[in-house]
Design a protein around this motif. Sequence first.
Motif, PDB file in Angstrom:
ATOM      1  N   ARG A 342       0.787  -1.231   0.000  1.00  0.00           N
ATOM      2  CA  ARG A 342       0.000   0.000   0.000  1.00  0.00           C
ATOM      3  C   ARG A 342       0.823   1.288   0.000  1.00  0.00           C
ATOM      4  NH1 ARG A 342      -3.798   1.120   3.728  1.00  0.00           N
ATOM      5  NH2 ARG A 342      -5.126   2.017   2.120  1.00  0.00           N
ATOM      6  N   GLY A 347      -0.608   2.535  -6.135  1.00  0.00           N
ATOM      7  CA  GLY A 347      -1.328   1.382  -5.592  1.00  0.00           C
ATOM      8  C   GLY A 347      -2.273   1.725  -4.466  1.00  0.00           C
ATOM      9  N   SER A 348      -2.339   2.989  -4.074  1.00  0.00           N
ATOM     10  CA  SER A 348      -3.223   3.345  -2.971  1.00  0.00           C
ATOM     11  C   SER A 348      -3.579   4.826  -3.057  1.00  0.00           C
ATOM     12  CB  SER A 348      -2.528   3.046  -1.639  1.00  0.00           C
ATOM     13  OG  SER A 348      -3.038   3.890  -0.628  1.00  0.00           O
ATOM     14  N   LYS A 349      -4.878   5.085  -3.062  1.00  0.00           N
ATOM     15  CA  LYS A 349      -5.340   6.482  -3.110  1.00  0.00           C
ATOM     16  C   LYS A 349      -4.910   7.215  -1.842  1.00  0.00           C
ATOM     17  CE  LYS A 349      -9.448   9.348  -3.866  1.00  0.00           C
ATOM     18  NZ  LYS A 349      -8.901  10.306  -2.931  1.00  0.00           N
ATOM     19  N   ASP A 379       6.924  -2.500   0.434  1.00  0.00           N
ATOM     20  CA  ASP A 379       7.264  -2.005  -0.897  1.00  0.00           C
ATOM     21  C   ASP A 379       6.980  -0.500  -0.910  1.00  0.00           C
ATOM     22  OD1 ASP A 379       7.750  -2.897  -3.882  1.00  0.00           O
ATOM     23  OD2 ASP A 379       5.987  -1.604  -3.994  1.00  0.00           O
ATOM     24  N   ASP A 411      10.659   0.324  -4.838  1.00  0.00           N
ATOM     25  CA  ASP A 411       9.904   0.110  -6.071  1.00  0.00           C
ATOM     26  C   ASP A 411      10.091   1.317  -6.980  1.00  0.00           C
ATOM     27  OD1 ASP A 411       8.043  -0.603  -8.024  1.00  0.00           O
ATOM     28  OD2 ASP A 411       6.565  -1.338  -6.574  1.00  0.00           O
ATOM     29  N   ILE A 458      14.874  -7.652  -7.574  1.00  0.00           N
ATOM     30  CA  ILE A 458      13.744  -8.344  -8.195  1.00  0.00           C
ATOM     31  C   ILE A 458      13.831  -8.134  -9.705  1.00  0.00           C
ATOM     32  CG2 ILE A 458      11.229  -8.384  -8.458  1.00  0.00           C
ATOM     33  CD1 ILE A 458      11.102  -7.301  -5.518  1.00  0.00           C
ATOM     34  N   ASP A 499      10.160 -12.381 -10.670  1.00  0.00           N
ATOM     35  CA  ASP A 499       8.727 -12.107 -10.651  1.00  0.00           C
ATOM     36  C   ASP A 499       8.171 -12.550 -12.000  1.00  0.00           C
ATOM     37  OD1 ASP A 499       6.201 -11.027 -10.822  1.00  0.00           O
ATOM     38  OD2 ASP A 499       6.744  -9.153  -9.810  1.00  0.00           O
ATOM     39  N   LEU A 501       5.200 -12.368 -13.029  1.00  0.00           N
ATOM     40  CA  LEU A 501       4.166 -11.416 -13.463  1.00  0.00           C
ATOM     41  C   LEU A 501       2.885 -12.082 -13.972  1.00  0.00           C
ATOM     42  CD1 LEU A 501       6.378  -8.927 -15.462  1.00  0.00           C
ATOM     43  CD2 LEU A 501       5.334  -8.471 -13.231  1.00  0.00           C
ATOM     44  N   LEU A 536       8.755 -14.285  -6.736  1.00  0.00           N
ATOM     45  CA  LEU A 536       7.878 -13.267  -6.140  1.00  0.00           C
ATOM     46  C   LEU A 536       6.752 -12.936  -7.115  1.00  0.00           C
ATOM     47  CD1 LEU A 536       8.834  -9.971  -4.421  1.00  0.00           C
ATOM     48  CD2 LEU A 536       7.745  -9.810  -6.653  1.00  0.00           C
ATOM     49  N   GLY A 538       3.497  -9.810  -7.602  1.00  0.00           N
ATOM     50  CA  GLY A 538       2.586  -8.756  -7.166  1.00  0.00           C
ATOM     51  C   GLY A 538       1.194  -9.352  -7.351  1.00  0.00           C
ATOM     52  N   SER A 540      -1.880  -8.782  -6.409  1.00  0.00           N
ATOM     53  CA  SER A 540      -3.106  -8.023  -6.708  1.00  0.00           C
ATOM     54  C   SER A 540      -3.300  -7.746  -8.197  1.00  0.00           C
ATOM     55  CB  SER A 540      -3.118  -6.700  -5.939  1.00  0.00           C
ATOM     56  OG  SER A 540      -2.952  -6.933  -4.558  1.00  0.00           O
ATOM     57  N   ASN A 541      -2.225  -7.871  -8.973  1.00  0.00           N
ATOM     58  CA  ASN A 541      -2.358  -7.646 -10.423  1.00  0.00           C
ATOM     59  C   ASN A 541      -3.372  -8.597 -11.053  1.00  0.00           C
ATOM     60  OD1 ASN A 541      -0.128  -6.166  -9.701  1.00  0.00           O
ATOM     61  ND2 ASN A 541       1.152  -6.819 -11.415  1.00  0.00           N
ATOM     62  N   PHE A 544      -7.107  -6.979 -11.134  1.00  0.00           N
ATOM     63  CA  PHE A 544      -7.453  -5.610 -11.528  1.00  0.00           C
ATOM     64  C   PHE A 544      -8.770  -5.632 -12.308  1.00  0.00           C
ATOM     65  CE2 PHE A 544      -2.899  -4.070 -11.141  1.00  0.00           C
ATOM     66  CZ  PHE A 544      -3.201  -3.125 -10.169  1.00  0.00           C
ATOM     67  N   ARG A 551     -11.976  -9.274  -5.656  1.00  0.00           N
ATOM     68  CA  ARG A 551     -10.509  -9.175  -5.707  1.00  0.00           C
ATOM     69  C   ARG A 551      -9.871  -9.888  -4.520  1.00  0.00           C
ATOM     70  NH1 ARG A 551      -7.666  -3.668  -7.396  1.00  0.00           N
ATOM     71  NH2 ARG A 551      -6.032  -5.223  -7.673  1.00  0.00           N
ATOM     72  N   ILE A 571       3.879  -9.564  -3.019  1.00  0.00           N
ATOM     73  CA  ILE A 571       3.492  -8.184  -2.710  1.00  0.00           C
ATOM     74  C   ILE A 571       1.973  -8.192  -2.589  1.00  0.00           C
ATOM     75  CG2 ILE A 571       3.617  -5.776  -3.410  1.00  0.00           C
ATOM     76  CD1 ILE A 571       5.996  -6.434  -5.151  1.00  0.00           C
TER      77      ILE A 571
END
Length: 606
Positions: A342, A347-349, A379, A411, A458, A499, A501, A536, A538, A540-541, A544, A551, A571
């Motif tokens: 976050r 990645g975070s508002k 991260d 990152d 990474i 990663d 991905l 590793l 991410g 949450s990808n 989306f 999610r 992540i």
Amino acid sequence: MKSFLSVQKEKIIVFDGATGTHLQGQGLTADDFGGEHLNGCNEYLVVSCPGAVENVHRDYLQAGCDVIETNSFGSTSIVLTEYGLEARAYELNLKAAQIASRMAREFSTPEHPRFVAGSMGPTTKLPSLGHIKFKLMAAAYKEQARGLIEGGVDLLCVETCQDVLQSKAALCGIFEFFEESRSRLPVIVSVTVETMGTLLLGTEISAALVSLEPYDVDVIGINCATGPKEMSEHVRVLTASSPKPIFVMPNAGIPENIGGHAYYSLTPEELTNYLSHFVHDLGVSVVGGCCGTTPQHIQKLVEAVGGLAPQKRDVDFVPSASSLYQAIPLQVDPPPVLIGERTNANGSKQFRDLLAHEDWEGIVAMGREAAREGAHMVDVCAAYVGRDEACDMREILYRFNTQVQLPIVIDSTEAPVIEEALQLIGGKAIVNSINLEDGEERINRVVPLCKKYGAAVIALTIDEKGMAKRAEEKLAIARRIYDLVVGKYKMRPHDLIFDTLTFTLGSGDEEFRRAGIETLNGIRLIKKELPEVKTLLGVSNISFGLNPQARHVLNSVFLHYAIEAGLDMAIVHASKIMPLYKIDEKGRELARQLIFDERKFEEAAA
Ligand code: THG
């Protein structure tokens, strides 16, 4: 004459004892120091009263030690400025080295070579607390190294480190000098564990080891602050987990204040008993005496362990990252290592808003929250259109270094931002990330930085053709990157994290229906073909475009299968990851079918 390193492999090395106590005992006057304004500046004695320094060296050489240290503990410009001597730093180091080298040569024989270690103290400033910038500090150490080396030392000893970031600055300065002068001497780096059981800033000995071990140093150890008894547990940690030889140089006990003077109570026999135990039972191979030790202490020590062969050690080295405070393995049981996602401008508002308002304390609070939520690392991404990423990273990481307990994953794709970041982090960081999108250019810029500052890296499975879709392509790119990072740049495989991905499965796009499967198979292939590297994702990808509830389910289920495939690190938003048993049967099954491209759920929905 044999080199220090070749002798060090064959026998226990004994360093000399305290310099300060010895000088004090000589009853020097202000005149000896070069005047009232320099009274007490031991480092200036190499100019004003070299005989006093020779006396120290001679007494220890006569006691039979293998290594004497130059009288240069405080001879960086950073410390010398207190006496207005900053412009003479090079000269004082040169002279200190010349005096010690001359004395060592006088006593050296082919049977018993004597060596000179250039003493490099911690200065009076702590970069982690903002007392001094990393670059300035590194430059001061580089100048000190130049003086010592040109004065003829055989090795360098960065000692009494209280802030790991300070030791990193010292090592950066030293290795820059080596590179420019095309020379190389052995280097010892030694930290100081206070009576409370950590370094001054709270660093555990295991964390200090993880931060410093990646550097091309030859020996790692601890010195000062306490006697050997209080060091025992820390020595045990070092000898059990350091692949490099261990150095231990205790005081003659914890200093007691008697009549306004520091008094050290351990007798030569007591000090020697402890150090013999470290040598025989723990495999310590370089010993000596710090504050309060005398030629008598060193003589006893030489009688007890001088000439012995070092013990073999069983080393359980665990590849790890670290913060300024603690070490975290790159592989945990149960897996995976959770990395908080976050603190990321994309990645975070919440993070983005805090950044826009430059609410640094709010951002620190998000970092600390990640720790509370169960993340092992955090991260940090400050890339935000219209803002200065390097500047923002500086503000954030300067605070995270001391205020967040977790190791930091940097990152960023910008080499200058990454370098700034690495100069602010006392721990061993992880750089996120490199890839082959523009060929080898990024790797050529970023991997040398990872090596220089002792970070892991990474690597994304992306090449000139874009992000690899099929598992075999992911493996092929991983192999190419491995050859560069491990083959060309000589990073260790365990500091390379792949990663594989994934595209989102939330787009409904026909082209990406197998994205999850390929990513999982990619992990399997990489773990099989390159067993020493870490993997590793991410996570949450993968989701989306879906609604938040869906999610959380899809991310959790996907993570479950990724772990089955061999995933080491993820992540994630740690508090939103659910164990499978907490997800209702239907949600779990839908997510599974989506991930494995079993089209049944469409029929079910129809
Ligand atoms: N691999 C590597 N690094 C990465 C990624 C990766 N770094 C960035 C990203 N991917 C991982 N981090 C995130 C962070 C947040 C989200 C997804 C991935 C996310 N955030 C919510 C969203 O955008 O909808 C926002 C939630 C909020 O505003 O609070 O999904 O794959 N090496």
